[in-house]
Design a protein around this motif. Structure first.
Motif, mmCIF file in Angstrom:
data_model
loop_
_atom_site.group_PDB
_atom_site.id
_atom_site.type_symbol
_atom_site.label_atom_id
_atom_site.label_comp_id
_atom_site.label_asym_id
_atom_site.label_seq_id
_atom_site.Cartn_x
_atom_site.Cartn_y
_atom_site.Cartn_z
ATOM 1 N N ALA A 43 0.831 -1.206 0.000
ATOM 2 C CA ALA A 43 0.000 0.000 0.000
ATOM 3 C C ALA A 43 0.862 1.251 0.000
ATOM 4 O O ALA A 43 0.533 2.251 -0.664
ATOM 5 N N ARG A 44 1.939 1.218 0.727
ATOM 6 C CA ARG A 44 2.840 2.376 0.780
ATOM 7 C C ARG A 44 3.408 2.686 -0.612
ATOM 8 O O ARG A 44 3.592 3.848 -0.970
ATOM 9 N N ARG A 45 3.646 1.666 -1.402
ATOM 10 C CA ARG A 45 4.268 1.850 -2.712
ATOM 11 C C ARG A 45 3.270 2.240 -3.798
ATOM 12 O O ARG A 45 3.633 2.949 -4.742
ATOM 13 N N ILE A 46 2.019 1.793 -3.700
ATOM 14 C CA ILE A 46 1.049 2.193 -4.727
ATOM 15 C C ILE A 46 0.467 3.572 -4.426
ATOM 16 O O ILE A 46 -0.048 4.234 -5.330
ATOM 17 N N GLY A 47 0.547 3.999 -3.173
ATOM 18 C CA GLY A 47 0.177 5.360 -2.807
ATOM 19 C C GLY A 47 -1.310 5.654 -2.916
ATOM 20 O O GLY A 47 -2.105 4.799 -3.320
ATOM 21 N N PRO A 48 -1.691 6.867 -2.584
ATOM 22 C CA PRO A 48 -3.111 7.237 -2.554
ATOM 23 C C PRO A 48 -3.779 7.209 -3.922
ATOM 24 O O PRO A 48 -5.008 7.175 -4.011
ATOM 25 N N GLU A 49 -2.994 7.219 -4.984
ATOM 26 C CA GLU A 49 -3.594 7.113 -6.320
ATOM 27 C C GLU A 49 -3.959 5.675 -6.644
ATOM 28 O O GLU A 49 -4.679 5.413 -7.618
ATOM 29 N N GLY A 50 -3.446 4.734 -5.866
ATOM 30 C CA GLY A 50 -3.722 3.328 -6.095
ATOM 31 C C GLY A 50 -4.915 2.839 -5.303
ATOM 32 O O GLY A 50 -5.605 3.604 -4.608
ATOM 33 N N LEU A 51 -5.154 1.528 -5.401
ATOM 34 C CA LEU A 51 -6.259 0.887 -4.685
ATOM 35 C C LEU A 51 -5.816 -0.509 -4.302
ATOM 36 O O LEU A 51 -5.211 -1.230 -5.106
ATOM 37 N N MET A 52 -6.102 -0.881 -3.068
ATOM 38 C CA MET A 52 -5.713 -2.209 -2.610
ATOM 39 C C MET A 52 -6.883 -2.891 -1.915
ATOM 40 O O MET A 52 -7.534 -2.302 -1.047
ATOM 41 N N VAL A 53 -7.154 -4.130 -2.302
ATOM 42 C CA VAL A 53 -8.167 -4.956 -1.658
ATOM 43 C C VAL A 53 -7.454 -5.925 -0.736
ATOM 44 O O VAL A 53 -6.579 -6.682 -1.168
ATOM 45 N N CYS A 54 -7.806 -5.886 0.540
ATOM 46 C CA CYS A 54 -7.208 -6.765 1.545
ATOM 47 C C CYS A 54 -8.280 -7.717 2.051
ATOM 48 O O CYS A 54 -9.251 -7.284 2.682
ATOM 49 N N ALA A 55 -8.103 -8.983 1.778
ATOM 50 C CA ALA A 55 -9.095 -9.989 2.146
ATOM 51 C C ALA A 55 -8.515 -10.980 3.134
ATOM 52 O O ALA A 55 -7.315 -11.250 3.132
ATOM 53 N N ASP A 56 -9.379 -11.513 3.969
ATOM 54 C CA ASP A 56 -9.011 -12.618 4.850
ATOM 55 C C ASP A 56 -10.293 -13.307 5.289
ATOM 56 O O ASP A 56 -11.279 -12.625 5.594
ATOM 57 N N ALA A 57 -10.276 -14.633 5.307
ATOM 58 C CA ALA A 57 -11.456 -15.376 5.755
ATOM 59 C C ALA A 57 -11.615 -15.329 7.262
ATOM 60 O O ALA A 57 -12.689 -15.634 7.786
ATOM 61 N N ASP A 58 -10.545 -14.949 7.963
ATOM 62 C CA ASP A 58 -10.538 -14.932 9.426
ATOM 63 C C ASP A 58 -10.853 -13.525 9.924
ATOM 64 O O ASP A 58 -10.025 -12.622 9.799
ATOM 65 N N PRO A 59 -12.039 -13.298 10.481
ATOM 66 C CA PRO A 59 -12.383 -11.948 10.943
ATOM 67 C C PRO A 59 -11.465 -11.445 12.042
ATOM 68 O O PRO A 59 -11.222 -10.243 12.143
#
Length: 307
Positions: free
Chosen positions: A40-56
C-alpha cells in the motif's frame, strides 16, 4: 500484536510484485497486514488495494497497521472468491496479487482457535468460525477410519496414518477427542518412539492435515490459481508464498508456461521464478516460521503476446 508480526520473504515479494504508484493490488491473505502495508505504501493514494481474509479476527488485528492507508478496502472473504474481490476493486483488474499461505503465528498463539498443540484448546481449526463448516473435532468424530487414514496421508504426508486413524477410532468408541492436547498425546503414542521426527512434534503432520481439510485449503488454492489470470491486467503479477509441498506443487504447475492457451486460463502466465525463492539463512534464523516458505511468482502476458 500486528506490529510484532514479521512478514515472510518481504523484500523478495516486493521485488517480484514491483508495486508502483496508482496500481490496483490484491492481498488475498492479509493476516496481520505486514505485506499489505508495504505494498500500500508503494502504490500510494492514487492506487487501490483490496485486503481480504477469511478470518475476521485477523482482519481486526490488521486494522491498526492498515488504518494509515485509506486507499485500502478490507473485506472478509476467502481468496478464492475472485469475482467478489474484483467487485470490491470497482471491477478493475489487479496489477498485482499476493497469497501468503499457511497459518499466522498470531492464530497459532491463540489456544481457543485449536490450531496448535502447544497449549490445550478446543479442536476447532476453522479460519472463519462462522463458516458453519465442520470443526477438526467433528471430522475426528464422524469420519470413517479409512477416510481419516487417507486424510492424514494425503494432506499431512504422515506415514503412520493408518496406525493413527486406528488409534482415533478406538479412542472415540470409548470417549470422543475434545482438546488439542488429547489429540497430540494420542498421535504421539500411536507413532513408535524411535520414529518420532527430530525437529518437529510427532503430531505436527496430523494437525496440518486436519487444518487443510477443515478449511478446504487446497480447493481454495486451486480455484484461485485457475481464476486469477482472468482478473489480472495485462502484465499483472501474482505471487504465492507456500509452506507445504502440496501447495507448492499446485503453484508450480499453474505458473508453468503452456503455449496455445486462451484468455483467463493458467496458460496466460509466464513464470518469474525458475525455482522457488526461499528465505536466507539469516531470515530463517530470526523468524523460524519462514524456514519452510517457498515463493513463486508469475506475470500475465501482454495482450500482444496472446495473439
Amino acid at each position: 500484536m500486528a506490529q510484532g508480526h514479521i512478514p515472510v520473504l518481504l523484500q523478495e515479494t516486493l521485488t517480484l510484485l514491483a508495486p508502483a504508484p496508482g496500481e490496483v493490488f490484491l492481498d488475498g491473505t492479509t493476516g496481520a497486514g505486514g505485506h499489505a502495508a508495504e505494498i500500500a505504501r508503494r502504490i500510494g493514494p492514487e492506487g487501490l488495494m483490496v485486503c481480504a481474509d477469511a478470518d475476521p479476527a485477523m482482519l481486526a488485528v490488521a486494522a491498526e497497521r492498515l488504518s494509515a492507508f485509506p486507499w485500502i478496502r478490507a473485506v472478509r472473504a476467502d481468496f478464492s472468491e475472485l469475482e467478489l474481490l474484483r467487485e470490491v476493486a470497482g471491477g478493475r483488474p489487479f496489477d498485482g496479487a499476493l497469497l501468503d499461505l499457511g497459518i499466522s503465528s498470531l492464530q497459532l498463539d491463540d489456544p481457543e482457535r485449536g490450531f496448535s498443540f502447544r497449549e490445550e484448546g478446543p479442536l476447532d481449526m476453522r479460519r472463519d468460525p462462522g463458516s458453519g463448516g465442520p470443526t477438526a473435532g467433528e471430522i475426528l468424530r464422524d469420519a470413517r477410519e479409512s477416510a481419516l487414514a487417507d486424510l492424514f496421508y494425503r494432506y499431512g504426508e504422515e506415514r503412520f496414518s493408518r496406525r493413527i486413524a486406528r488409534a482415533v477410532a478406538e479412542r472415540r468408541r470409548r470417549v470422543p477427542l475434545r482438546t488439542t492436547a488429547e489429540l497430540a498425546a494420542l498421535v504421539a503414542a500411536a507413532i513408535p518412539r524411535k520414529a518420532w521426527p527430530r525437529d518437529i512434534h510427532p503430531a505436527t503432520r496430523v494437525f496440518l492435515a486436519l487444518r487443510i481439510a477443515v478449511n478446504r485449503e487446497l480447493d481454495s488454492l486451486a480455484a484461485f490459481l485457475s481464476g486469477i489470470p482472468g482478473h489480472l491486467a495485462p502484465g499483472g503479477r501474482v505471487a504465492v508464498i507456500s509452506f507445504h509441498s502440496l501447495e507448492d506443487r499446485l503453484v508450480k504447475e499453474a505458473f508453468r508456461r503452456r503455449p496455445g492457451g486462451v484468455a483467463g486460463e493458467e496458460a496466460n502466465l509466464t513464470a518469474l521464478t525458475r525455482k522457488p525463492v526461499v528465505p536466507s539463512e539469516r531470515e530463517a534464523r530470526e523468524n523460524p516460521r519462514a524456514r519452510s516458505a517457498k515463493l513463486r511468482a508469475a506475470r500475465r502476458r501482454e495482450e500482444e503476446d496472446l495473439r
